[in-house]
Design an enzyme around this catalytic site. Structure first.
Site: not given
Ligand code: LLP
Length: 473
Positions: A287, A330, A369, A373, A400-401, A430
Site C-alpha cells: 500500500g 509492496p 484507474r 478511482y 465509446c464512453e 494496476y
Molecule cells: N498486499 C495485499 C494483501 C493487498 O491486498 C495489496 C493490494 C497489496 C499487498 C499491494 O498493494 P500496493 O503496494 O500495490 O498498493 N487496483 C488498485 C489497487 C488495489 C490494491 C489491492 N491490494 C489501484 O489501481 O490502485
C-alpha cells in the site's frame, strides 16, 4: 503532419475550468524524476528531443512495437527491488530477518517473476492464475504467499500441492477448507491470519481496507481474529506462523502502518498470554504510495523500513515479546514508477473556453484507474521537444464512453497534433493487470528496455486471440 496551434483552448493565465492545476509547469519539456522511470531522459534538441528510455528513442520503440504500449525500465525495476530488500534486510526488528513480498496483482508475468527471484524478493499472489504464472517461471514455492478473501477449494488445493510457503487465511470457512486440503496432501501448511486492525478510514482518505465495514480480514476488536487463532491452533494440518494486516493503497503517511503494527503486536501478546505460544512472523502488507504527479511525495523504502521496524521493536519490548520476522508486500511502489504508456495522438479537439481534448489510441481498456478511482496522471509530449505555449488538455481514449479519460487535467504544448507520441508515466502498476477487452480492444504489449535493447515481455493481443475465446455458434 500539422503543427499548428489550437487557438481556441485556454492559455496560461486564463481562468481555468474545474480541475486542480493552478498553473502549467514552467517547462513542458522538463521531466520530473519523481514520476518517470529512472533511465528516462529527453534527447538532444538537435535530434528532435524525443524521450529516451534504457538508451532507446521512444520513436523507434513505437515503430517497432506499435502503440499503445507499456514500456518498462528493467534496470529501474531491479533497482527498486534491491532498494526494498536492502532496506528491510538492514532494518529487521529482530534476529529473525525481514522479507519483501512483491504483490503480483500490480503486474505479473514470467520475466518479472524471474527478476524478483534473482533480486531476492518473495512473491504474493492472490489467485490460481497468478500462482500458475509464478510457478511456471520457477519461483520457489516456499517464497510464495497466497492471499484472497474467497479462495476456491481448487485454489487452496493448488497452493497446498505446490508447497506455497504461506497461505494468508481470511475467514473461518477457509480455515476449515485449507485444513482439509492440507490433510489430503499429508502436509502441515503454514498460515498467517489476516486481521482487520480497525484503522479508521478518516485517518487518511486512502486507508481503506483496515476499517471494519468491508470484506477483508478478521476483526481484532470484534474477537474474530482471536477465534481464528484458536481454530488454527487446534488443527494439526495447519501451522500458525503469524498475523497479517494490509491497511489500504497509495498511502504516503506511515502513521496508519504504525497503528496497525501496534495492534498486531498487541494480538501477538494476547496469543502468548492465552495459548503460551509466541508467533514468529508478522506481515504488514503493501500500500505504499508512489508519485503519479509532481504533487505526490512518496517516502523512500529505507525510511519506511526504519519506521516500521522501530515501532515493531518498541512494541515488542513493551510487551516482552521476541521481535518477530517482519514482512511487507509492496506492489505499486516497485513496479508502478518503472513503466510508462506510449500512445499516439489521433485527434485534437479544442473546446472554446473549456479545454482541448487530445484523443489517443488506447484509453480505459489499458488504464481504468482514472475512471475507477479518479486517479491523477501526468503526461508528456514524447516524440519531440516543443517550444509552443501550454494548452490545458484532457487526454482521452478511443472507447465509446465519455468517462474514457486517461489524464483528466494536463498541460500539453499547444502544437500537439495527430501523429505525436504521448507518454503517461507511472503506469506500471494496476494498468496492464487491470486491462480489459472493452470494445474488443486489443490489450497492449509490455516491452522491457535495458541498456540499449528491448524485448517483448507480454505481446500485444490480436484479433485472433479475441476470436479464439469466441466459440462462434
Ligand atoms: N498486499 C495485499 C494483501 C493487498 O491486498 C495489496 C493490494 C497489496 C499487498 C499491494 O498493494 P500496493 O503496494 O500495490 O498498493 N487496483 C488498485 C489497487 C488495489 C490494491 C489491492 N491490494 C489501484 O489501481 O490502485
Amino acid at each position: 503532419m500539422s503543427r499548428s496551434a489550437h487557438p481556441a483552448g485556454p492559455r496560461h493565465g486564463d481562468v481555468l475550468p474545474e480541475g486542480h492545476y493552478a498553473a502549467p509547469p514552467e517547462d513542458l519539456n522538463a521531466l520530473d524524476p519523481k514520476v518517470w522511470a529512472r533511465t528516462v531522459v529527453r534527447g538532444e534538441a538537435a535530434e528532435g528531443g524525443a524521450l529516451q528510455v534504457g538508451g532507446l528513442d521512444v520513436r523507434a520503440l513505437a515503430e517497432e512495437y506499435g502503440t499503445p504500449a507499456f514500456i518498462l525500465d528493467e534496470a529501474d525495476f531491479r533497482a527498486r527491488c534491491r532498494a526494498w530488500r536492502e532496506a528491510f534486510a538492514s532494518e529487521r526488528p529482530g534476529s529473525e530477518g525481514a522479507d519483501v513480498y512483491y504483490a503480483g496483482k500490480a503486474f505479473l508475468c514470467r520475466a518479472v517473476v524471474r527478476w524478483l527471484h534473482e533480486e531476492g524478493l518473495s512473491l504474493d499472489v492472490c489467485s490460481g492464475g497468478e500462482l500458475a504464472v509464478a510457478l511456471a517461471a520457477g519461483m520457489p514455492p516456499e517464497r510464495i504467499a497466497f492471499h484472497g478473501n474467497n479462495k476456491t477449494r481448487h485454489e487452496l488445493e493448488q497452493a497446498v500441492k505446490a508447497g506455497v510457503g504461506h497461505v494468508v487465511v481470511d475467514s473461518y470457512e477457509e480455515i476449515a477448507r485449507l485444513a482439509w486440503a492440507a490433510q489430503q496432501f499429508g502436509v502441515r501448511q503454514r498460515v498467517l491470519i489476516r486481521v482487520t486492525v480497525g484503522v479508521e478510514a478518516h485517518t487518511h482518505e486512502f486507508i481503506a481496507t483496515a476499517h471494519e465495514d468491508q470484506k477483508f480480514g478478521l476483526s481484532l476488536t470484534g474477537g474474530q481474529a482471536a477465534e481464528a487463532v484458536r481454530r488454527v491452533l487446534n488443527l494439526d494440518s495447519l501451522e500458525l506462523a503469524g498475523i497479517h494486516s494490509h491497511i489500504g493503497s497509495q498511502i504516503f503517511d506511515t502513521a496508519g502502518f504504525e497503528v496497525a503494527a501496534r495492534r498486531v503486536v498487541g494480538l501477538l501478546a494476547e496469543i502468548r498470554d492465552e495459548h503460551g505460544v509466541e508467533l514468529p512472523e508478522i506481515d504488514l502488507g503493501g500500500g505504499l504510495g508512489i508519485a503519479y504527479t509532481s504533487e505526490d511525495d512518496p517516502r523512500e523504502p529505507a525510511e519506511i523500513a526504519r519506521s516500521l521496524a522501530d515501532i515493531v521493536r518498541r512494541e515488542c519490548v513493551a510487551a516482552d515479546l521476541t521481535p518477530p520476522r517482519l514482512s511487507v508486500e509492496p506492489g505499486r511502489a516497485i513496479v508502478g514508477p518503472t513503466a510508462f504508456t506510449l500512445y499516439e495522438v489521433g485527434t485534437v479537439k479544442p473546446l472554446e473556453g473549456l479545454r482541448t481534448y487530445v484523443s489517443v489510441d488506447g484509453g480505459m481498456s489499458d488504464n481504468i484507474r482514472t475512471a475507477l478511482y479518479d486517479a491523477d496522471y501526468s503526461v508528456a509530449l514524447a516524440s519531440r521537444r516543443s517550444a509552443a505555449e501550454p494548452m490545458l488538455s484532457r487526454v482521452v481514449g478511443k472507447h465509446c464512453e465519455s468517462g474514457d479519460i486517461v489524464v483528466r487535467d494536463a498541460f500539453l504544448p499547444a502544437d500537439t497534433a495527430p501523429g505525436d507520441l504521448l507518454a503517461v508515466p507511472a503506469t506500471g502498476a494496476y494498468c496492464r493487470s487491470m486491462a480489459s477487452n472493452y470494445n474488443h480492444a486489443l490489450r497492449p504489449p509490455v516491452v522491457a528496455v535495458l541498456d540499449g535493447t528491448s524485448r517483448v515481455l507480454v505481446r500485444r493481443e490480436t484479433e485472433e486471440d479475441l476470436l479464439r475465446l469466441d466459440v462462434g455458434h
